[in-house]
Design a protein around this motif. Structure first.
Motif, PDB file in Angstrom:
ATOM      1  N   GLY A  64    -125.323  31.001  -8.629  1.00  0.00           N
ATOM      2  CA  GLY A  64    -124.196  31.427  -9.451  1.00  0.00           C
ATOM      3  C   GLY A  64    -122.857  30.994  -8.898  1.00  0.00           C
ATOM      4  N   LYS A  65    -121.796  31.692  -9.337  1.00  0.00           N
ATOM      5  CA  LYS A  65    -120.431  31.327  -8.961  1.00  0.00           C
ATOM      6  C   LYS A  65    -119.788  32.435  -8.134  1.00  0.00           C
ATOM      7  CE  LYS A  65    -119.783  28.746 -13.305  1.00  0.00           C
ATOM      8  NZ  LYS A  65    -119.633  27.389 -12.735  1.00  0.00           N
ATOM      9  N   ASN A  66    -118.825  32.044  -7.294  1.00  0.00           N
ATOM     10  CA  ASN A  66    -118.042  33.049  -6.580  1.00  0.00           C
ATOM     11  C   ASN A  66    -116.902  33.535  -7.481  1.00  0.00           C
ATOM     12  OD1 ASN A  66    -115.996  31.123  -6.525  1.00  0.00           O
ATOM     13  ND2 ASN A  66    -116.282  30.621  -4.348  1.00  0.00           N
ATOM     14  N   HIS A 136    -118.289  34.738   3.927  1.00  0.00           N
ATOM     15  CA  HIS A 136    -117.751  35.116   5.242  1.00  0.00           C
ATOM     16  C   HIS A 136    -116.796  36.290   5.091  1.00  0.00           C
ATOM     17  CE1 HIS A 136    -115.426  34.862   9.028  1.00  0.00           C
ATOM     18  NE2 HIS A 136    -116.575  34.405   9.521  1.00  0.00           N
ATOM     19  N   ARG A 137    -116.773  37.121   6.085  1.00  0.00           N
ATOM     20  CA  ARG A 137    -115.963  38.345   6.066  1.00  0.00           C
ATOM     21  C   ARG A 137    -114.480  38.066   5.815  1.00  0.00           C
ATOM     22  NH1 ARG A 137    -117.440  43.142   7.531  1.00  0.00           N
ATOM     23  NH2 ARG A 137    -119.405  42.264   8.301  1.00  0.00           N
ATOM     24  N   SER A 138    -113.994  36.903   6.231  1.00  0.00           N
ATOM     25  CA  SER A 138    -112.570  36.599   6.082  1.00  0.00           C
ATOM     26  C   SER A 138    -112.196  36.221   4.656  1.00  0.00           C
ATOM     27  CB  SER A 138    -112.185  35.456   7.031  1.00  0.00           C
ATOM     28  OG  SER A 138    -112.887  34.267   6.681  1.00  0.00           O
ATOM     29  N   ASN A 139    -113.172  35.789   3.843  1.00  0.00           N
ATOM     30  CA  ASN A 139    -112.891  35.335   2.476  1.00  0.00           C
ATOM     31  C   ASN A 139    -113.363  36.320   1.403  1.00  0.00           C
ATOM     32  OD1 ASN A 139    -111.644  32.700   2.958  1.00  0.00           O
ATOM     33  ND2 ASN A 139    -113.641  32.089   3.774  1.00  0.00           N
ATOM     34  N   GLN A 140    -114.577  36.844   1.559  1.00  0.00           N
ATOM     35  CA  GLN A 140    -115.120  37.880   0.670  1.00  0.00           C
ATOM     36  C   GLN A 140    -115.011  37.505  -0.809  1.00  0.00           C
ATOM     37  OE1 GLN A 140    -113.985  41.908   1.652  1.00  0.00           O
ATOM     38  NE2 GLN A 140    -114.045  41.523   3.862  1.00  0.00           N
ATOM     39  N   LEU A 141    -115.465  36.290  -1.126  1.00  0.00           N
ATOM     40  CA  LEU A 141    -115.465  35.835  -2.519  1.00  0.00           C
ATOM     41  C   LEU A 141    -116.780  36.146  -3.215  1.00  0.00           C
ATOM     42  CD1 LEU A 141    -113.707  32.383  -2.022  1.00  0.00           C
ATOM     43  CD2 LEU A 141    -112.699  34.516  -2.874  1.00  0.00           C
ATOM     44  N   MET A 142    -117.795  36.482  -2.456  1.00  0.00           N
ATOM     45  CA  MET A 142    -119.061  36.984  -2.981  1.00  0.00           C
ATOM     46  C   MET A 142    -119.838  37.543  -1.790  1.00  0.00           C
ATOM     47  SD  MET A 142    -121.126  33.374  -3.701  1.00  0.00           S
ATOM     48  CE  MET A 142    -122.357  34.199  -4.692  1.00  0.00           C
ATOM     49  N   THR A 143    -120.805  38.384  -2.031  1.00  0.00           N
ATOM     50  CA  THR A 143    -121.606  38.926  -0.941  1.00  0.00           C
ATOM     51  C   THR A 143    -122.872  38.098  -0.766  1.00  0.00           C
ATOM     52  OG1 THR A 143    -122.805  40.451  -2.386  1.00  0.00           O
ATOM     53  CG2 THR A 143    -120.783  41.274  -1.342  1.00  0.00           C
ATOM     54  N   CYS A 144    -123.455  38.226   0.403  1.00  0.00           N
ATOM     55  CA  CYS A 144    -124.773  37.649   0.631  1.00  0.00           C
ATOM     56  C   CYS A 144    -125.801  38.415  -0.208  1.00  0.00           C
ATOM     57  CB  CYS A 144    -125.131  37.739   2.114  1.00  0.00           C
ATOM     58  SG  CYS A 144    -124.055  36.767   3.204  1.00  0.00           S
ATOM     59  N   GLU A 184    -108.748  25.663   2.891  1.00  0.00           N
ATOM     60  CA  GLU A 184    -108.043  26.922   3.120  1.00  0.00           C
ATOM     61  C   GLU A 184    -109.019  28.032   3.502  1.00  0.00           C
ATOM     62  OE1 GLU A 184    -105.291  30.138   0.628  1.00  0.00           O
ATOM     63  OE2 GLU A 184    -105.694  28.147  -0.202  1.00  0.00           O
ATOM     64  N   GLN A 185    -110.146  28.095   2.826  1.00  0.00           N
ATOM     65  CA  GLN A 185    -111.151  29.109   3.159  1.00  0.00           C
ATOM     66  C   GLN A 185    -111.733  28.866   4.551  1.00  0.00           C
ATOM     67  OE1 GLN A 185    -113.982  28.854  -0.078  1.00  0.00           O
ATOM     68  NE2 GLN A 185    -112.390  29.225  -1.619  1.00  0.00           N
ATOM     69  N   LEU A 186    -111.943  27.595   4.883  1.00  0.00           N
ATOM     70  CA  LEU A 186    -112.470  27.253   6.198  1.00  0.00           C
ATOM     71  C   LEU A 186    -111.499  27.669   7.297  1.00  0.00           C
ATOM     72  CD1 LEU A 186    -114.569  25.843   8.009  1.00  0.00           C
ATOM     73  CD2 LEU A 186    -113.358  23.690   7.579  1.00  0.00           C
ATOM     74  N   ARG A 187    -110.229  27.442   7.101  1.00  0.00           N
ATOM     75  CA  ARG A 187    -109.243  27.814   8.113  1.00  0.00           C
ATOM     76  C   ARG A 187    -109.162  29.328   8.297  1.00  0.00           C
ATOM     77  NH1 ARG A 187    -108.132  22.853   6.635  1.00  0.00           N
ATOM     78  NH2 ARG A 187    -106.956  21.452   8.016  1.00  0.00           N
ATOM     79  N   LYS A 188    -109.308  30.087   7.229  1.00  0.00           N
ATOM     80  CA  LYS A 188    -109.338  31.543   7.350  1.00  0.00           C
ATOM     81  C   LYS A 188    -110.562  31.978   8.159  1.00  0.00           C
ATOM     82  CE  LYS A 188    -108.455  34.225   3.887  1.00  0.00           C
ATOM     83  NZ  LYS A 188    -108.501  34.830   2.531  1.00  0.00           N
ATOM     84  N   LEU A 189    -111.685  31.334   7.885  1.00  0.00           N
ATOM     85  CA  LEU A 189    -112.919  31.640   8.629  1.00  0.00           C
ATOM     86  C   LEU A 189    -112.736  31.347  10.114  1.00  0.00           C
ATOM     87  CD1 LEU A 189    -116.508  30.512   7.573  1.00  0.00           C
ATOM     88  CD2 LEU A 189    -115.686  30.133   9.884  1.00  0.00           C
ATOM     89  N   LEU A 190    -112.245  30.156  10.431  1.00  0.00           N
ATOM     90  CA  LEU A 190    -112.106  29.757  11.832  1.00  0.00           C
ATOM     91  C   LEU A 190    -111.071  30.604  12.559  1.00  0.00           C
ATOM     92  CD1 LEU A 190    -112.273  25.862  11.515  1.00  0.00           C
ATOM     93  CD2 LEU A 190    -114.034  27.398  12.409  1.00  0.00           C
ATOM     94  N   ALA A 191    -109.971  30.922  11.892  1.00  0.00           N
ATOM     95  CA  ALA A 191    -108.945  31.753  12.535  1.00  0.00           C
ATOM     96  C   ALA A 191    -109.493  33.135  12.856  1.00  0.00           C
ATOM     97  CB  ALA A 191    -107.717  31.851  11.628  1.00  0.00           C
ATOM     98  N   ALA A 192    -110.279  33.697  11.936  1.00  0.00           N
ATOM     99  CA  ALA A 192    -110.863  35.017  12.178  1.00  0.00           C
ATOM    100  C   ALA A 192    -111.816  34.983  13.368  1.00  0.00           C
ATOM    101  CB  ALA A 192    -111.589  35.501  10.922  1.00  0.00           C
TER     102      ALA A 192
END
Length: 663
Positions: A64-66, A136-144, A184-192
């Motif tokens: 599906g989609k986020n 990822h916890r930093s983005n939360q665009l969908m759950t696992c 942008e999502q990747l950078r949020k993940l890495l910064a966290a």
């Protein structure tokens, strides 16, 4: 008892005539005679990964989609799409490898399996990347799929998530998605992930549960964050912490006062604690574990690769990442390297056997440190990785994985990294060591005292003994020094014993082993106890091609050896014995009365006593390979000492004649 052990230690010299005949080891080195060369090695890595795409596609699913409307999917582990190691690591590794092949496979005209296109690879990798970023916890665009997020942020720490983040980052890099929405999502993940590392005290432990491996993967995420976000307000602190984690992988106690300059500072200033024993050995899972001993090199090399790939230039501070690589190689890894590229496992293993998981560690030593021995061993490990893949119908790396798709993703990860190390640090001008030269340099007996491990190697055989106090296990292994023959007898542990010592039920290790070392041979004795019952044993490396076991108080498992009956090696084994022979895969137990037995005209075993009964069978999957057990003495006398002798590179006829010479 003192008299008994005096007799046992004296026995080997009395038992055998000096004119032992045996099959001669080949005079020509079989490994470097057809050395692949760097271009061919790289091509085979890509070809193997191309074949693997059939398996990869079979475990991929759309999901599906986020919340932003991006298409997502994931590669299914046993815990399909979940937020734990099995779910996240499998998807991250598979996304990275698929993205890598999409980029490098096309550039090198690598053929894909029927029904799979490079567009398929791009679609699967992109959607799996979206899933990893979105959950990822930093983005939360969908759950696992378990309704949770994965990863570390603020004070919420998830073990190993920084390792998975490396794979996510490289997947984005190969797909060209380190900018834009995904960037942008990747950078949020890495910064966290990286910011959390700034809050930590760097861990150190060397007894039973080293932190070397964990510190290596923490350096991975810091390398990615530093390389992708050099202008970030925390970049300087990330960089500093990255070097500290990297240095504090292969650390020994002496580093606390070491004045050598590393990455611009004294080593003692970087030092946070001890992660290796003083002899550079490592323990994890509560015992000496060669897989963990070598994987640290792989992880640190991956940090160097990430810095290089993402920044476009080599780091000038690589000495922090390669700290003590050479000592670990010289003191531990090289002495335990076998002629097929495998590393010996003195206590067996607790996951899949014959993974050749040291492949990228060899590649790192060969390319980054330009080690010709490692280049030779890497060549063999790559060939056997390929050989094992060819036993499967769908490009999977093995028929029976201990942890399912996660093991497949990890193996693909390692093959990919092997390619990249040669791509970024080419060694086409180097010649690999010749095995015969390597073996001669490693011929001296090696005693790893901190681990109670002793080993010796000649042109004929490799033999080692281990007494593990953490694992509570005593074990011995002898194998021919021939690439296709050294997997007849395989590492095996059961209870407190395993190969040669057997597995008497209910016994425990008693006291300490006594180990005596000579230039190229050794002798080890110990005892097992069960209430008032005591089993004494002495194992003597007699040199040339034989090992002798002397025992007293043993049960029917004494002298046992585990024999591979697997598609990777050979499904059926031929056993020759007094009066006959049998060819069997071990599914049915075969019993026979004989004082000697020979396996495939290669391994001879003599257990001479009246009416000696032997058996072979019990085939079952052990550590992802099929293994059958040979018991050479099912009716040992408890009233007197006994002896069993093992030969390698010996025909059945030579074993029969040798049995007759027993005095």
């Amino acid at each position: 008892m003192t008299i008994l052990f005096s007799l046992l230690f004296a026995m080997p010299a009395m038992l055998w005539a000096d004119d032992t005949q045996r099959v001669q080891s080949p005079t020509e080195d079989v490994m470097t005679a057809d050395y692949l060369g760097e271009p061919e090695m790289k091509h085979r890595c890509l070809t193997m990964l191309g074949r693997f795409m059939q398996y990869a596609k079979s475990i991929y699913t759309d999901t599906g989609k986020n919340r932003l409307g991006d298409n997502c999917g994931f590669f299914k582990a046993r815990n399909a799409g979940q937020s734990n190691e099995d779910g996240v690591r499998t998807n991250a590794d598979m996304a990275m490898v698929t993205a890598f092949l999409w980029k490098y496979g096309q550039e090198n005209d690598i053929a894909l399996p029927s029904g799979i296109s490079y567009d398929d690879l791009q679609r699967m990798a992109s959607r799996a990347l979206n899933y990893a970023l979105s959950t990822h916890r930093s983005n939360q665009l969908m759950t696992c799929t378990d309704k949770k997020y994965w990863g570390t942020q603020d004070m919420h720490y998830q073990w190993e998530s920084s390792l998975w983040s490396l794979s996510v980052t490289l997947a984005a890099h190969f797909l060209g998605k380190t900018d834009g929405r995904e960037g942008e999502q990747l950078r949020k993940l890495l910064a966290a992930e990286a910011d959390y590392e700034l809050t930590r005290k760097i861990p150190a432990e060397y007894m039973g549960d080293t932190k070397a491996e964990e510190n290596g993967w923490e350096a991975n995420v810091l390398a990615c964050a530093t390389a992708l976000m050099p202008q970030h307000e925390h970049a300087k602190n990330w960089h500093e912490t990255m070097l500290r984690f990297a240095f504090n992988c292969y650390t020994v106690a002496a580093d606390a006062t070491n004045q050598a300059v590393v990455a611009g500072r004294k080593a003692c200033e970087w030092y946070a604690g001890q992660n290796l024993y003083d002899d550079f050995t490592l323990q994890n899972h509560n015992y000496f574990h060669t897989s963990y001993q070598n994987v640290v090199i792989q992880e640190l090399a991956e940090s160097l690769l990430a810095l290089h790939l993402l920044k476009g230039e080599k780091t000038t501070e690589s000495d922090a990442f390669t700290w003590h690589w050479q000592e670990v190689w010289d003191q531990v890894l090289a002495p335990l390297a076998l002629c097929d590229g495998e590393l010996a496992m003195p206590n067996g293993n607790d996951w899949s056997m014959f993974l050749y998981d040291q492949l990228p560690a060899y590649a790192a030593m060969a390319t980054i440190l330009r080690n010709a021995d490692a280049l030779m061993l890497e060549n063999m490990a790559l060939k056997y990785t390929e050989a094992r893949q060819q036993t499967t119908p769908d490009g999977a790396w093995m028929l029976n994985s201990d942890i399912g798709p996660r093991r497949m993703g990890v193996t693909a990860h390692r093959v990919m990294m092997t390619y990249l190390m040669h791509d970024l640090y080419p060694v086409g001008d180097m010649a690999p060591t010749v095995w015969a030269d390597f073996q001669r340099r490693q011929a001296a007996t090696k005693w790893l005292k901190s681990q109670n491990i002793v080993r010796s190697m000649s042109k004929d055989r490799f033999v080692c003994f281990s007494w593990s106090e953490g694992l509570k296990n005593a074990n011995c292994l002898i194998v021919p020094n021939l690439p296709d023959k050294n997997k007849i007898i395989v590492p095996y542990k059961r209870g407190v014993g395993g190969n040669i010592i057997g597995h008497p039920a209910g016994f425990r290790l008693d006291g300490k082993p006594v180990i005596e070392v000579k230039k190229d041979t050794w002798k080890a004795s110990g005892q097992l106890r069960k209430g008032p019952s005591v089993m004494h044993f002495t194992i003597t490396d007699c040199g040339k091609n034989k090992v002798q076991l002397d025992y007293e108080g043993a049960d029917s498992t004494i002298g046992m050896v585990a024999v591979s009956t697997d598609p990777l090696t050979r499904i059926e084994r031929t056993l020759y014995y007094e009066g006959g022979s049998v060819t069997t895969d071990g599914q049915q137990t075969t019993r026979f009365s004989s004082s000697w037995v020979n396996i495939d005209n290669q391994i001879g075993i003599i257990s001479r006593q009246a009416g000696n009964l032997m058996s072979f069978g019990g085939r079952r999957e052990v550590n992802s390979i099929y293994t059958s057990l040979l018991y050479p003495c099912l009716q040992p006398s408890t009233a007197k000492p006994g002896t069993i002798v093992y030969f390698v590179n010996q025909t059945a006829e030579e074993t029969r004649r040798m049995c007759q010479k027993l005095k």
